[in-house]
Design an enzyme around this catalytic site. Structure first.
Site, short mmCIF file in Angstrom:
data_model
loop_
_atom_site.label_atom_id
_atom_site.label_comp_id
_atom_site.label_asym_id
_atom_site.label_seq_id
_atom_site.Cartn_x
_atom_site.Cartn_y
_atom_site.Cartn_z
N ASN A 20 -16.44 45.90 2.49
CA ASN A 20 -17.70 46.41 1.81
C ASN A 20 -17.66 46.80 0.56
OD1 ASN A 20 -17.37 47.69 5.05
ND2 ASN A 20 -18.81 46.22 4.71
N GLN A 72 -27.76 53.12 0.25
CA GLN A 72 -28.67 51.99 0.11
C GLN A 72 -29.78 52.35 0.70
OE1 GLN A 72 -25.56 49.10 0.69
NE2 GLN A 72 -25.74 48.61 -1.44
N LEU A 98 -19.75 49.42 -4.11
CA LEU A 98 -19.80 49.77 -2.67
C LEU A 98 -20.98 49.24 -2.06
CD1 LEU A 98 -17.29 51.20 -1.48
CD2 LEU A 98 -18.81 53.48 -1.61
N CYS A 99 -20.98 48.55 -1.02
CA CYS A 99 -21.96 48.24 -0.02
C CYS A 99 -22.04 49.14 1.23
CB CYS A 99 -21.77 46.78 0.35
SG CYS A 99 -23.02 46.10 1.39
N MET A 100 -22.81 50.06 1.10
CA MET A 100 -22.71 51.19 2.22
C MET A 100 -23.93 51.59 2.59
SD MET A 100 -20.20 54.46 2.55
CE MET A 100 -20.99 55.42 1.39
#
Length: 155
Positions: free
Chosen positions: A82, A95, A89-91
């Site tokens: 992630n 988001q 960060l992809c969280m």
């Protein structure tokens, strides 16, 4: 001097994290001139491949905070399903699932738990996700290397 609602909220977040720092996390503004850019540190959770690592992050807040989440990026090298290659960060909580009830402490705590509980179904790093699912030994070895490297990098 009048403070914006974002500045007031960031001062509140700073006070909260200083009074009750979350386990294994710390954060504060990069300099005294601006509350909008913070540096943070997350210790790798015990009994995980991340253990012993000290990971640096940067949080960038806008004047729309807390209506809008901060941008969060690892400064340390991190190999994780992630986390994009540039450290972004992809969280969900920073988001689409963002809520103003989150603060710096809850963000850092969530990131720390994401280290051990990756979400490979929504990968920012497809190679790490594939390895996390199908070759956990190699994945853990790479993570251990990142944890070791995090100790060598200047903080």
């Amino acid at each position: 001097m009048a403070f914006s609602s974002a500045q007031l909220r960031l001062m509140s977040d700073l006070k909260a994290i200083r009074q009750e720092p979350p386990e294994g996390c710390s954060a504060s503004p990069v300099n005294d001139d601006s509350l909008f850019v913070w540096s943070a540190t997350i210790f790798g959770p015990d009994e995980t491949p991340w253990e012993g690592g000290i990971f640096s992050l940067q949080l960038s807040f806008s004047e729309r905070y807390p209506e809008k989440p901060p941008k969060v990026r690892f400064i340390s090298e991190v190999f994780h399903p992630n986390v994009y290659r540039d450290g972004t960060l992809c969280m969900d909580i920073i988001q689409e699932a963002w809520s103003p009830c989150h603060n710096v402490s809850t963000i850092l705590t969530s990131i720390q738990s994401l280290l051990t509980d990756a979400n490979p179904s929504s990968p920012a790093n497809p190679e790490a996700a594939e390895m996390y699912l199908n070759d956990r030994r190699t994945f853990n070895r790479i993570v251990r290397r990142c944890a070791q490297k995090s100790l060598e990098a200047p903080v």
